[in-house]
Write a protein that holds these residues in place. Structure first.
Motif, PDB file in Angstrom:
ATOM      1  N   THR A 318       0.902  -1.273   0.168  1.00  0.00           N
ATOM      2  CA  THR A 318       0.142   0.090  -0.058  1.00  0.00           C
ATOM      3  C   THR A 318       0.956   1.255   0.189  1.00  0.00           C
ATOM      4  OG1 THR A 318      -0.072  -0.131   2.320  1.00  0.00           O
ATOM      5  CG2 THR A 318      -1.905  -1.188   1.128  1.00  0.00           C
ATOM      6  N   GLY A 319       2.164   1.132   0.140  1.00  0.00           N
ATOM      7  CA  GLY A 319       2.805   2.373  -0.001  1.00  0.00           C
ATOM      8  C   GLY A 319       4.368   2.178  -0.500  1.00  0.00           C
ATOM      9  N   ALA A 320       5.562   2.105   0.254  1.00  0.00           N
ATOM     10  CA  ALA A 320       6.746   1.957  -0.283  1.00  0.00           C
ATOM     11  C   ALA A 320       6.646   0.531  -0.840  1.00  0.00           C
ATOM     12  CB  ALA A 320       7.672   2.209   0.539  1.00  0.00           C
ATOM     13  N   ILE A 321       7.518   0.285  -2.103  1.00  0.00           N
ATOM     14  CA  ILE A 321       7.777  -1.022  -2.791  1.00  0.00           C
ATOM     15  C   ILE A 321       9.466  -1.156  -3.072  1.00  0.00           C
ATOM     16  CG2 ILE A 321       7.190  -2.511  -4.735  1.00  0.00           C
ATOM     17  CD1 ILE A 321       4.656  -0.617  -5.236  1.00  0.00           C
ATOM     18  N   PHE A 322      10.139  -2.007  -2.655  1.00  0.00           N
ATOM     19  CA  PHE A 322      11.480  -2.313  -2.768  1.00  0.00           C
ATOM     20  C   PHE A 322      11.582  -3.297  -3.700  1.00  0.00           C
ATOM     21  CE2 PHE A 322      10.940  -0.583   1.717  1.00  0.00           C
ATOM     22  CZ  PHE A 322      11.773   0.600   1.354  1.00  0.00           C
ATOM     23  N   GLU A 323      13.028  -3.243  -4.379  1.00  0.00           N
ATOM     24  CA  GLU A 323      13.528  -4.548  -5.064  1.00  0.00           C
ATOM     25  C   GLU A 323      14.839  -4.231  -5.320  1.00  0.00           C
ATOM     26  OE1 GLU A 323      11.306  -6.806  -8.480  1.00  0.00           O
ATOM     27  OE2 GLU A 323      12.842  -5.775  -9.677  1.00  0.00           O
ATOM     28  N   VAL A 324      15.836  -5.370  -5.129  1.00  0.00           N
ATOM     29  CA  VAL A 324      17.126  -5.264  -5.100  1.00  0.00           C
ATOM     30  C   VAL A 324      17.696  -5.772  -6.515  1.00  0.00           C
ATOM     31  CG1 VAL A 324      19.237  -5.677  -3.886  1.00  0.00           C
ATOM     32  CG2 VAL A 324      17.101  -5.128  -2.607  1.00  0.00           C
ATOM     33  N   ALA A 325      18.436  -5.172  -7.273  1.00  0.00           N
ATOM     34  CA  ALA A 325      19.119  -5.620  -8.326  1.00  0.00           C
ATOM     35  C   ALA A 325      20.509  -6.162  -8.060  1.00  0.00           C
ATOM     36  CB  ALA A 325      19.061  -4.739  -9.400  1.00  0.00           C
ATOM     37  N   ALA A 326      20.962  -6.925  -8.367  1.00  0.00           N
ATOM     38  CA  ALA A 326      22.430  -7.544  -8.308  1.00  0.00           C
ATOM     39  C   ALA A 326      23.457  -6.441  -9.032  1.00  0.00           C
ATOM     40  CB  ALA A 326      22.642  -8.855  -8.637  1.00  0.00           C
ATOM     41  N   PRO A 327      24.964  -6.251  -8.761  1.00  0.00           N
ATOM     42  CA  PRO A 327      25.690  -5.519  -9.286  1.00  0.00           C
ATOM     43  C   PRO A 327      25.711  -5.732 -10.648  1.00  0.00           C
ATOM     44  CG  PRO A 327      26.664  -6.671  -7.382  1.00  0.00           C
ATOM     45  CD  PRO A 327      25.396  -7.298  -7.734  1.00  0.00           C
ATOM     46  N   ALA A 328      26.186  -4.572 -11.580  1.00  0.00           N
ATOM     47  CA  ALA A 328      25.878  -4.743 -12.980  1.00  0.00           C
ATOM     48  C   ALA A 328      27.144  -5.612 -13.417  1.00  0.00           C
ATOM     49  CB  ALA A 328      26.515  -3.201 -13.352  1.00  0.00           C
ATOM     50  N   GLY A 329      26.621  -6.332 -14.559  1.00  0.00           N
ATOM     51  CA  GLY A 329      27.492  -7.403 -15.142  1.00  0.00           C
ATOM     52  C   GLY A 329      27.083  -8.598 -14.821  1.00  0.00           C
ATOM     53  N   VAL A 330      26.247  -8.816 -13.588  1.00  0.00           N
ATOM     54  CA  VAL A 330      25.753 -10.123 -13.093  1.00  0.00           C
ATOM     55  C   VAL A 330      24.251 -10.476 -13.719  1.00  0.00           C
ATOM     56  CG1 VAL A 330      25.185 -11.665 -11.123  1.00  0.00           C
ATOM     57  CG2 VAL A 330      27.099  -9.892 -10.988  1.00  0.00           C
ATOM     58  N   SER A 331      24.220 -11.350 -14.591  1.00  0.00           N
ATOM     59  CA  SER A 331      22.694 -11.670 -15.261  1.00  0.00           C
ATOM     60  C   SER A 331      22.091 -12.424 -13.959  1.00  0.00           C
ATOM     61  CB  SER A 331      23.360 -12.632 -16.124  1.00  0.00           C
ATOM     62  OG  SER A 331      21.866 -12.994 -16.786  1.00  0.00           O
ATOM     63  N   MET A 332      21.384 -11.607 -13.360  1.00  0.00           N
ATOM     64  CA  MET A 332      20.600 -12.453 -12.151  1.00  0.00           C
ATOM     65  C   MET A 332      19.221 -11.416 -12.149  1.00  0.00           C
ATOM     66  SD  MET A 332      20.249 -14.954 -10.086  1.00  0.00           S
ATOM     67  CE  MET A 332      22.081 -15.492 -10.323  1.00  0.00           C
ATOM     68  N   GLY A 333      18.153 -12.181 -11.763  1.00  0.00           N
ATOM     69  CA  GLY A 333      16.874 -11.363 -11.596  1.00  0.00           C
ATOM     70  C   GLY A 333      17.024 -10.857 -10.014  1.00  0.00           C
ATOM     71  N   SER A 334      16.104 -10.087  -9.504  1.00  0.00           N
ATOM     72  CA  SER A 334      16.028  -9.424  -8.230  1.00  0.00           C
ATOM     73  C   SER A 334      16.570 -10.437  -7.012  1.00  0.00           C
ATOM     74  CB  SER A 334      14.673  -8.847  -7.856  1.00  0.00           C
ATOM     75  OG  SER A 334      13.932  -9.927  -7.667  1.00  0.00           O
ATOM     76  N   ILE A 335      17.421  -9.844  -6.115  1.00  0.00           N
ATOM     77  CA  ILE A 335      17.815 -10.609  -5.018  1.00  0.00           C
ATOM     78  C   ILE A 335      17.206 -10.122  -3.898  1.00  0.00           C
ATOM     79  CG2 ILE A 335      20.205 -11.287  -6.336  1.00  0.00           C
ATOM     80  CD1 ILE A 335      21.310  -8.925  -4.815  1.00  0.00           C
TER      81      ILE A 335
END
Length: 472
Positions: A318-335
């Motif tokens: 209902t408020g803030a939404i977070f998602e974390v992405a791996a460092p650039a160069g690493v092929s991976m979805g959200s961690i």
């Protein structure tokens, strides 16, 4: 019969368990540093606790547990409904709504419990059940496995761990600021530099849908917008048109397709776009508070980014939404990911209990740390040294020493059988044990130890104090 495990489950070798424990311990350490308390809930819950909380698709993925004991031999005499006696369950297309209802009713009669689908609903049940014992705001963390009857595929399993941290009983946005800091602390400790913590707000998305006249198509609008980095601007516009969103509405959100700049510049653009939406401007204020304070306090190795296309969990956030992405160069979805929810416990009768939480994607984090070679060399399940077994008296002498070393926190062991030294060295090599300790009659007489570095072959005679220091 050839032994096997169920599809979607995994065995973990000693080194894999050691690496996973390293991740677990790092996350747990920071959970506790940030004031979160551990709880655990049962592996299985009453079916009524879980069913109906995840939508129709989620309900299908819940593992049901067949009632135990001589259930079919008691006086209940449960029978399969006549309308589905000959139903081909492997052909879902043949199941009518009527048959599905009857099948669910039958399932409820023979299965009263189910494996937990996630940690969030059991947490909500825990809070309501123990509300008179809890001090609010309640900060809890939980690291436990969950189960989903999903179709197994690469990176998707039927049994996996979740690592969650939540705060309930407070609407303060300082909690969101704290959770961003928590993400940064964990990933920095793991050596992951350049992780991007993306943030958005449900009220922003609702406000955008309102100002373009598409409030009734909020989900369709946000699902399409969320695909911007995958299918591009034209692909998103095409999908929006297919979902019944007008050309005029799409023209109004044109600024979102090239939404760049600093966080301050992005907030300014949103303020202009959402000026006519009370809900939208509330979201802008919340984002501004969180982002400004995070920037003021500072992050160690991570980056904070305002991403207006982020639209995960709209059914409950209902408020803030977070998602974390791996460092650039690493092929991976959200961690990692999470967000603010205003009425989590309402499903169990406790209203107006706002909360916010985040989770860490253990399996993906392990893969990223492995790919970047960030696991310390000390992360191993093996012993630091092995005492060779040279006979009964020598073994007795060695075991006394081993006990003293273990009291100092040093992982050591002795080969159990007095066999040829070559076989014992071979065992140490296969176990990747770095040192071998050789104790014979001369060493016993002098109260000394021959320690051999199995990588270099170097060997020296040392006292107990020196031995302990070397192994530390």
């Amino acid at each position: 019969m050839k032994p096997s495990i169920p599809k979607g489950t995994r065995d973990f070798s000693p080194i894999e368990v050691a690496k996973r424990n390293y991740i677990f311990n790092t996350i747990r350490k920071h959970f506790e540093r940030f004031g979160f308390q551990p709880i655990e809930t049962p592996t299985f819950e009453n079916s009524e606790t879980l069913m109906g909380k995840y939508g129709e698709e989620g309900d299908r993925l819940i593992f049901k547990i067949l009632n135990s004991g001589n259930y079919f031999f008691n006086k209940k005499k449960i029978e399969l409904p006549a309308s589905i006696e000959e139903l081909q369950l492997n052909s879902a297309e043949t199941i009518s709504t009527e048959q599905l209802v009857e099948l669910n009713q039958f399932t409820n009669k023979i299965s009263e419990k189910a494996l937990r689908y996630d940690l969030t609903v059991p947490f909500a049940r825990y809070v309501v059940q123990h509300q008179n014992e809890i001090e609010f705001p309640f900060k809890r963390y939980q690291i436990q496995p969950v189960w989903r009857a999903d179709r197994p595929q690469k990176g998707r399993f039927r049994e996996f761990y979740q690592c969650d941290a939540d705060v309930v009983g407070s609407t303060s946005l300082w909690q969101e600021v704290d959770l961003v800091q928590l993400y940064d602390a964990v990933f920095s400790d793991l050596g992951l530099k350049g992780v991007t913590i993306k943030i958005n707000n449900r009220k922003i998305l609702s406000g955008i849908a309102e100002v373009i006249g598409a409030s009734d198509k909020l989900i369709d609008f946000t699902v399409a917008l969320d695909k911007l980095d995958k299918i591009g601007e034209e692909g998103v516009k095409k999908e929006m048109l297919e979902k019944g969103i007008s050309d005029e509405a799409i023209l109004k959100v044109q600024p979102l397709f090239n939404f760049t700049g600093t966080i301050t510049e992005k907030i300014e653009k949103l303020s202009q776009l959402l000026a006519s939406s009370v809900e939208g401007m509330k979201g802008v204020e919340e984002l501004q508070f969180i982002c400004e304070n995070v920037v003021t306090i500072g992050l160690q190795e991570s980056f904070l980014d305002l991403d207006v296309t982020l639209a995960r969990g709209l059914n409950y956030y209902t408020g803030a939404i977070f998602e974390v992405a791996a460092p650039a160069g690493v092929s991976m979805g959200s961690i990692g990911g999470g967000g603010r929810y205003d009425d989590l416990t309402g499903i169990f009768g406790l209203k107006n209990m706002s909360g916010v939480g985040i989770s860490f994607g253990l399996d993906r984090i392990c893969l990223v740390v492995e790919e970047l070679g960030l696991f310390p060399e000390t992360v191993t399940s093996t012993s630091k040294a092995i005492f060779l077994n040279m006979g009964v008296e020598e073994a007795k002498f060695s075991m006394h020493t081993i006990a003293k070393l273990r009291q100092q926190g040093i992982k050591v062991e002795m080969y159990p059988d007095a066999v040829k030294m070559g076989k014992q060295f071979q065992y140490a090599d296969k176990r990747a044990i770095p040192f071998a300790i050789i104790v014979g009659g001369e060493e016993m007489k002098n109260n000394s130890y021959n320690i051999k570095n199995l990588a270099s072959g170097e060997q020296q005679n040392v006292t107990f104090e020196t031995l302990a220091e070397m192994l530390k």
